[in-house]
Write an enzyme that holds these catalytic residues in place. Structure first.
Site, PDB file in Angstrom:
ATOM      1  N   ASP A  10       0.852  -1.207   0.000  1.00 17.05           N
ATOM      2  CA  ASP A  10       0.000   0.000   0.000  1.00 17.05           C
ATOM      3  C   ASP A  10       0.884   1.252   0.000  1.00 17.05           C
ATOM      4  OD1 ASP A  10       0.944  -0.325   2.652  1.00 17.05           O
ATOM      5  OD2 ASP A  10      -0.846   0.606   3.516  1.00 17.05           O
ATOM      6  N   ASP A  15       6.889   0.953   1.873  1.00 20.31           N
ATOM      7  CA  ASP A  15       6.504  -0.063   0.885  1.00 20.31           C
ATOM      8  C   ASP A  15       7.342   0.103  -0.381  1.00 20.31           C
ATOM      9  OD1 ASP A  15       3.507  -1.103   1.839  1.00 20.31           O
ATOM     10  OD2 ASP A  15       3.901   0.974   2.362  1.00 20.31           O
ATOM     11  N   ASN A  39      -2.338   2.966   3.381  1.00 21.52           N
ATOM     12  CA  ASN A  39      -1.782   4.295   3.610  1.00 21.52           C
ATOM     13  C   ASN A  39      -2.572   5.363   2.861  1.00 21.52           C
ATOM     14  OD1 ASN A  39       0.380   3.631   5.350  1.00 21.52           O
ATOM     15  ND2 ASN A  39       1.564   2.889   3.606  1.00 21.52           N
ATOM     16  N   THR A 130       2.694  -6.064   3.075  1.00 22.55           N
ATOM     17  CA  THR A 130       3.202  -4.925   3.854  1.00 22.55           C
ATOM     18  C   THR A 130       2.137  -3.845   4.013  1.00 22.55           C
ATOM     19  OG1 THR A 130       4.120  -3.786   1.923  1.00 22.55           O
ATOM     20  CG2 THR A 130       5.562  -5.366   3.027  1.00 22.55           C
ATOM     21  N   PHE A 171      -0.869  -0.151  12.706  1.00 21.75           N
ATOM     22  CA  PHE A 171      -1.719   0.334  11.615  1.00 21.75           C
ATOM     23  C   PHE A 171      -2.235  -0.767  10.680  1.00 21.75           C
ATOM     24  CE2 PHE A 171      -2.323   1.717   7.268  1.00 21.75           C
ATOM     25  CZ  PHE A 171      -3.188   2.779   7.406  1.00 21.75           C
ATOM     26  N   ASN A 172      -1.341  -1.598  10.132  1.00 21.44           N
ATOM     27  CA  ASN A 172      -1.756  -2.577   9.117  1.00 21.44           C
ATOM     28  C   ASN A 172      -2.772  -3.571   9.675  1.00 21.44           C
ATOM     29  OD1 ASN A 172      -0.016  -1.391   7.315  1.00 21.44           O
ATOM     30  ND2 ASN A 172       1.545  -2.999   7.438  1.00 21.44           N
ATOM     31  N   HIS A 245       9.869   0.293   7.914  1.00 22.82           N
ATOM     32  CA  HIS A 245       9.140  -0.915   8.315  1.00 22.82           C
ATOM     33  C   HIS A 245       9.131  -2.022   7.261  1.00 22.82           C
ATOM     34  CE1 HIS A 245       7.243   1.457  11.540  1.00 22.82           C
ATOM     35  NE2 HIS A 245       6.993   2.384  10.647  1.00 22.82           N
ATOM     36  N   ASP A 246       8.579  -1.691   6.102  1.00 17.82           N
ATOM     37  CA  ASP A 246       8.189  -2.749   5.167  1.00 17.82           C
ATOM     38  C   ASP A 246       9.376  -3.481   4.543  1.00 17.82           C
ATOM     39  OD1 ASP A 246       5.598  -2.152   5.740  1.00 17.82           O
ATOM     40  OD2 ASP A 246       5.287  -0.900   3.980  1.00 17.82           O
TER      41      ASP A 246
HETATM   42  C1  PIR Z   1       1.378   3.636   8.814  1.00 19.69           C
HETATM   43  C2  PIR Z   1       2.535   3.194   8.225  1.00 19.69           C
HETATM   44  C3  PIR Z   1       3.738   3.789   8.597  1.00 19.69           C
HETATM   45  C4  PIR Z   1       3.779   4.757   9.543  1.00 19.69           C
HETATM   46  C5  PIR Z   1       2.623   5.163  10.158  1.00 19.69           C
HETATM   47  N1  PIR Z   1       2.679   6.101  11.096  1.00 19.69           N
HETATM   48  C6  PIR Z   1       1.407   4.606   9.779  1.00 19.69           C
HETATM   49  C7  PIR Z   1       2.450   2.058   7.246  1.00 19.69           C
HETATM   50  C8  PIR Z   1       3.752   1.519   6.696  1.00 19.69           C
HETATM   51  O1  PIR Z   1       3.705   1.454   5.279  1.00 19.69           O
HETATM   52  C9  PIR Z   1       3.888   0.127   7.298  1.00 19.69           C
HETATM   53  O2  PIR Z   1       3.489  -0.892   6.408  1.00 19.69           O
HETATM   54  C10 PIR Z   1       2.953   0.098   8.477  1.00 19.69           C
HETATM   55  N2  PIR Z   1       1.846   0.930   7.984  1.00 19.69           N
HETATM   56  C11 PIR Z   1       3.537   0.553   9.799  1.00 19.69           C
HETATM   57  O3  PIR Z   1       2.570   0.673  10.765  1.00 19.69           O
HETATM   58 CA    CA Z   2       2.844  -0.450   4.172  1.00 16.37          CA
END
Ligand code: PIR
Ligand code: CA
Length: 318
Positions: A10, A15, A39, A130, A171-172, A245-246
């Site tokens: 996303d 990502d 996102n 992701t 979040f995910n 993260h991803d």
């Molecule tokens: C969502 C994300 C990243 C940061 C925030 N604050 C909120 C998205 C990233 O793409 C990742 O997959 C995941 N969601 C981290 O929570």
């Molecule tokens: Ca993501």
């Protein structure tokens, strides 16, 4: 033999870097990319997927759009997600990107995943989601046999300590908790690369300097992504450097030494008043349930960033 993966994304700045790593690492064969709302709304994450794939030269693989909305609940549309503060209005604000050089595959993401997995040998494909897990849950329900045919699911999402949207939820997972519960509870191995791990993967000033020194069009795009994502991360989450993260989920597929994980019973809370969307992780067997999944715990920071930097160099050449 490189490992075949299907990335479900996303984009999203991190990502985008996950796509870059998957395309630029020799241990990975990026077989397909699917998009999901997360996102940003689906039309934006899909457009971003096509643009990033074009940028990194992933132009000869199927790319399909998936779910526009979560399975059960309404989409979270507050300031931290859709139209959000971290990834911007486009979902991938910052540098100008090339327009898509390819067409979208006409299939739904879930169908593309099913077609590839069912046509392949058992154990041929690893799913690497992701974003929210809507597409993966839909694919599972449409064709339950994928659960035994997929090698494993290595996803970015969740946390065993603290969430990033609520104290309990990442979040995910929160974005589609019912889908996440289905995926974690299914009879395949899920490796949860959650915030406990990904918050170790921060782009420090030293790392930023190494990326700038590559000095190619693509390294400059990555640098600008990190500028945008980093500035917002700082103001919203009070973290001085942005966690990528991803890309950590892709790094786990590349090397179980770079991203270490431990067995645990992991499931998703879908009924809690305060804990909705929490990835409940039992490392010690307190529930007396089999350790069905894995939780990523420890990152080899230097080796991780070597992977990213090598991948930037590789995709810059093609
Ligand atoms: C969502 C994300 C990243 C940061 C925030 N604050 C909120 C998205 C990233 O793409 C990742 O997959 C995941 N969601 C981290 O929570
Ligand atoms: Ca993501």
């Amino acid at each position: 033999m490189p490992k075949k993966i299907i990335l479900d994304v996303d984009p999203g700045h991190d990502d985008a870097i996950a796509i870059l790593l998957a395309k630029g690492n020799p241990e990975i064969e990026l077989a397909a990319i699917t998009s999901v709302a997360g996102n940003q709304i689906l039309s934006k994450t899909t457009y971003n997927t096509l643009r990033v794939a074009t940028l990194v030269g992933a132009t000869d693989i199927p790319i399909a759009a998936g779910a526009e909305f979560p399975l059960v609940r309404d989409q979270i549309t507050d300031a931290d997600s859709i139209a959000g503060s971290v990834h911007g209005e486009s979902g991938l604000d910052g540098p100008v990107l090339p327009e898509p050089a390819m067409e979208l595959d006409p299939r739904h993401a879930a169908q593309l995943i099913i077609d590839l997995v069912m046509a392949g040998e058992p154990g041929e494909y690893t799913l690497v989601p992701t974003g929210p897990l809507t597409n993966i849950a839909l694919a599972m329900r449409l064709q339950p046999e994928i659960v035994t045919r997929v090698k494993e699911v290595v996803l970015m999402g969740g946390a065993y300590t603290q969430g990033n949207v609520t104290p309990a939820a990442e979040f995910n997972i929160l974005a589609d908790a019912e889908a996440a519960a289905a995926v974690f509870n299914a009879d395949w191995q899920v490796t949860m690369v959650g915030l406990d791990l990904t918050h170790q993967a921060v782009a420090t000033p030293e790392i930023r300097e190494r990326i700038r020194a590559i000095d190619t069009d693509i390294s400059r795009v990555v640098d600008e992504w990190l500028d945008f994502f980093g500035a917002n991360y700082d103001s919203v989450w009070k973290m001085p450097y942005p966690p990528i993260h991803d890309a950590c989920a892709v790094a786990r597929v590349i090397s179980a030494d770079i991203v270490k994980a431990e067995k645990a019973f992991i499931t998703v809370e879908t009924a809690g008043k305060w804990t909705y969307g929490e990835t409940v992780t039992d490392f010690l067997g307190a529930y007396g349930l089999p350790f069905n999944n894995l939780a990523a715990t420890e990152l080899d920071f230097d080796a991780f960033w070597d992977l990213i930097i090598d991948a930037i160099k590789t995709v810059s050449k093609s």
